[in-house]
Design an enzyme around this catalytic site. Structure first.
Site, mmCIF file in Angstrom:
data_model
loop_
_atom_site.group_PDB
_atom_site.id
_atom_site.type_symbol
_atom_site.label_atom_id
_atom_site.label_comp_id
_atom_site.label_asym_id
_atom_site.label_seq_id
_atom_site.Cartn_x
_atom_site.Cartn_y
_atom_site.Cartn_z
ATOM 1 N N GLY A 198 38.074 29.829 51.237
ATOM 2 C CA GLY A 198 39.386 29.593 50.643
ATOM 3 C C GLY A 198 39.410 30.025 49.189
ATOM 4 O O GLY A 198 38.855 31.058 48.812
ATOM 5 N N SER A 199 40.024 29.205 48.350
ATOM 6 C CA SER A 199 40.347 29.634 46.983
ATOM 7 C C SER A 199 39.138 29.833 46.080
ATOM 8 O O SER A 199 39.253 30.491 45.046
ATOM 9 C CB SER A 199 41.308 28.634 46.345
ATOM 10 O OG SER A 199 42.543 28.641 47.032
ATOM 11 N N THR A 200 37.967 29.270 46.415
ATOM 12 C CA THR A 200 36.795 29.542 45.577
ATOM 13 C C THR A 200 36.459 31.032 45.590
ATOM 14 O O THR A 200 35.857 31.543 44.655
ATOM 15 C CB THR A 200 35.573 28.735 46.059
ATOM 16 O OG1 THR A 200 35.362 28.982 47.449
ATOM 17 C CG2 THR A 200 35.782 27.243 45.848
#
Length: 665
Positions: free
Chosen positions: A278-280
């Site tokens: 995801g956003s990492t």
């Protein structure tokens, strides 16, 4: 004449038979005699110890008794088995039948039961059974039980490593086996035994710190329970050397009794489990744009109207249908904008983005210390269409491990170099100590790009609208990134199952550690976001780590309050002034001489429970402890005379910073 002929025939027959026995069949008969008269078996070598970076024993070998039998010397196998099972006290029907069968055969040696308890060995010896004896073998012992279990692995009954580092470095740790020779007479009764002792294997020193491993496991377990999650992983890593200081997994198991656990509990999630980050993963997308000079931190990106069509029939929206309007590139990371990340990914392009995905270590194993490490799943550039490029830009349709994520973000923390993660610090063999040096694999981004990324990632934690305010620690700057990714369930992305993660490093401008926390399928009161589930766990691990490593605050650091102490010496001179704790309202102070003047109460603030108890016991005080974590208050106060004091009380808390006035830059 008849007598002479008979004698001649008789002598000829004997000579012929002797020729057959001593010449023609000699080799076969010698081999048969050896098999009948002697039994040779290997004596397992003593495995070398596994130590943490400070010399604390994580795995060692202890002597254990193994019961053996000489079946040829046993007249009544059934009666002997009944007596043995009575001494063992826990024989099953299957084991009884197997023992009766083995002890009923005419052979010189057979194991009855290996590595029994001392009490069982004592009871068997007391029976005094003919044909039953015991030999010493080494048994692997893990004194801290579950601590670092997935990393260490475990050893089988034959003294061979079966998992973890015990398996990876089995050839070095196992040593060289010895030999046990049992000789029997014509009635196959044992009359002598010869042993050639085995040699001890190498001692392996790990980069793991026992205390930090305990902290990571404790806080990860608390976080998994609080969020009612299926499991999780936490890793603490030195971004400059690649040394892994802690690697925790939940659920865990006891390697002393690994057979009692299931395969899922023994799996090292940190290097074996793949998940969509995801956003990492947006750190890769944004840093690629900055390094290629396609965009700058202040480049404006239009995210209106909070949704974008990336392929026919496929529309991507912001989390919870937000609309961030027009924001600079830096805010894409701070607010974790999906639309912004996709538009940046389109600007970078499939070819260049795929290049940086590989440079950051995704798609292949990153450490030689984990042969079972999953390489991950990434797309080749030629396979990325617009929909795939959009997904990869925001951290979907890629499979990574927690170790890969923390190693990638460590590259930003150390100025742009990829350092190979490792858990082996040194190997001791025959008195020689081989120290393992850090390995810089490649440069990914320039120091300028790394500095720009650090400043952007600081906003994730410190900015009012950042997604990880829960990761803040008073007095320290922290750079990080949250991740919340839906899990694939039945071929479709679930609306209830998520991986919540947070990865960061601190102090951000001179990072001592990088930490990643990944929580699998949280269903607790904190919902499922990386900023509400994983960031608080990160904060608790980071706070304890900073105190343990003795790292002072970086935001408005307060100088220690020094109080001169003048003690007259024998020759009338005064000693060099030392430092003690002074009262400074609302501000932490540092004691350079924590024990204080002789005969007075030392300052215990900031110590863990064990060290505080140890100091009070040395002073002859009865200790009273409340809470858990680190000392935030004590009674009597530091500097108080000990003449009339018999009891010391300390109050502990996990988050000492919450008891201080929050510092601001």
């Amino acid at each position: 004449m008849i007598a002479a002929i008979c004698i001649g025939v008789w002598i000829t027959g004997i000579e012929a038979r002797l020729v057959m026995l001593q010449v023609v069949e000699h080799r076969d008969l010698v081999a048969r005699a050896t098999r009948q008269q002697m039994r040779t078996m290997d004596a397992a070598a003593k495995r070398g110890d596994i130590l943490d970076r400070r010399g604390q024993v994580l795995a060692t070998s202890v002597s254990a008794d193994s019961i053996y039998a000489v079946p040829s010397a046993i007249e009544d196998p059934k009666a002997v088995v009944e007596a043995l099972c009575g001494a063992f006290g826990d024989c099953t029907t299957k084991e009884r039948d197997s023992l009766i069968e083995r002890l009923g055969k005419t052979r010189a040696f057979a194991y009855v039961r290996r590595q029994v308890s001392p009490e069982q060995a004592r009871r068997v010896a007391a029976l005094g059974l003919d044909g039953i004896g015991s030999i010493k073998e080494d048994r692997r012992f893990y004194p801290n039980k579950e601590l670092a279990a997935h990393l260490l692995g475990y050893v089988g009954i034959d003294n061979r490593g079966l998992n973890g580092l015990e398996f990876t470095y089995d050839a070095q740790i196992r040593g060289k086996a010895g030999t046990v020779l049992v000789q029997t007479d014509a009635r196959r009764r044992a009359f002598s035994r010869f042993e050639r002792p085995p040699t001890t294997g190498s001692t392996v020193e790990l980069t793991i710190d026992e205390y930090l491993q305990h902290i990571a496991e404790r806080e990860l377990h608390a976080g998994v329970v609080e969020n009612r999650a299926a499991g999780g992983t936490a890793i603490i890593m030195n971004p400059h050397t690649g040394e892994i200081l802690a690697m925790a997994n939940e659920p865990t198991f006891n390697p002393n009794a690994y057979r009692e656990s299931d395969e899922a509990g023994r799996r090292n999630r940190a290097v074996q489990d793949l998940y969509e980050p995801g956003s990492t993963f947006k750190v890769v997308t944004v840093s690629a744009a900055l390094e290629e000079k396609i965009m700058a931190p202040d480049t404006l990106i239009d995210t209106n109207p909070g949704r974008i069509q990336v392929a026919p029939g496929r529309v991507v929206t912001e989390n919870e249908n937000h609309n961030y309007h027009v924001i600079p590139l830096s805010e894409v990371i701070v607010r974790s904008s999906n639309i912004g990340a996709i538009k940046i990914g389109f600007k970078v392009g499939a070819e260049r983005l795929s290049k940086y995905v590989g440079l950051y270590g995704f798609g292949h194993p990153v450490s030689r210390d984990f042969p079972g490490e999953s390489p991950g799943i990434v797309w080749r550039a030629e396979k990325l269409n617009d929909g795939g490029l959009a997904s990869v830009s925001m951290g979907y349709q890629v499979g990574v491990t927690p170790l890969q994520i923390v190693a990638a973000v460590s590259s930003v923390a150390n100025g742009g170099e990829y350092i190979e993660p490792r858990v082996i610090h040194a190997v001791d063999t025959d008195g020689r100590r081989l120290l393992i040096q850090p390995k810089a694999v490649r440069r990914i981004i320039s120091p300028d790009t790394a500095a720009a990324m650090t400043a952007i990632m600081e906003g994730v934690v410190s900015a009012e609208h950042g997604t990880a305010n829960a990761a803040q620690i008073s007095g320290f700057t922290i750079a990080g990134k949250t991740g919340t990714a839906a899990k694939l369930v039945g071929g479709h992305y679930s609306h209830s199952e998520y991986n919540a993660s947070f990865v960061g490093f601190l102090p951000s401008r001179d990072a001592a550690v990088a930490i990643v926390v990944v929580i699998d399928s949280p269903h607790g009161p904190n919902r499922y976001f990386g900023g509400t589930v994983s960031a608080p766990i990160f904060r608790r691990i980071a706070e304890a780590t900073l105190r343990y490593l003795g790292i002072g605050q970086t935001i408005n650091p307060i100088p220690p309050v020094l109080v001169a102490r003048h003690d007259d010496s024998v020759n009338g001179a005064t000693t060099v002034p030392s430092a003690s704790i002074g009262d400074h309202a609302g501000s932490p102070t540092v004691s350079l001489v924590s024990d204080g003047p002789p005969g007075t109460m030392p300052d215990l603030r900031g110590l863990n429970a064990r060290d505080a108890l140890r100091k009070m016991m040395r002073l002859g005080l009865a200790a009273r402890v409340e809470g858990s974590g680190f000392v935030i208050a004590q009674e009597p106060a530091a500097g108080a005379p000990l003449d009339a004091i018999s009891v010391g009380r300390v109050t502990l808390a996990r988050n000492p910073a919450s008891h201080q006035e929050q510092a601001r830059p």
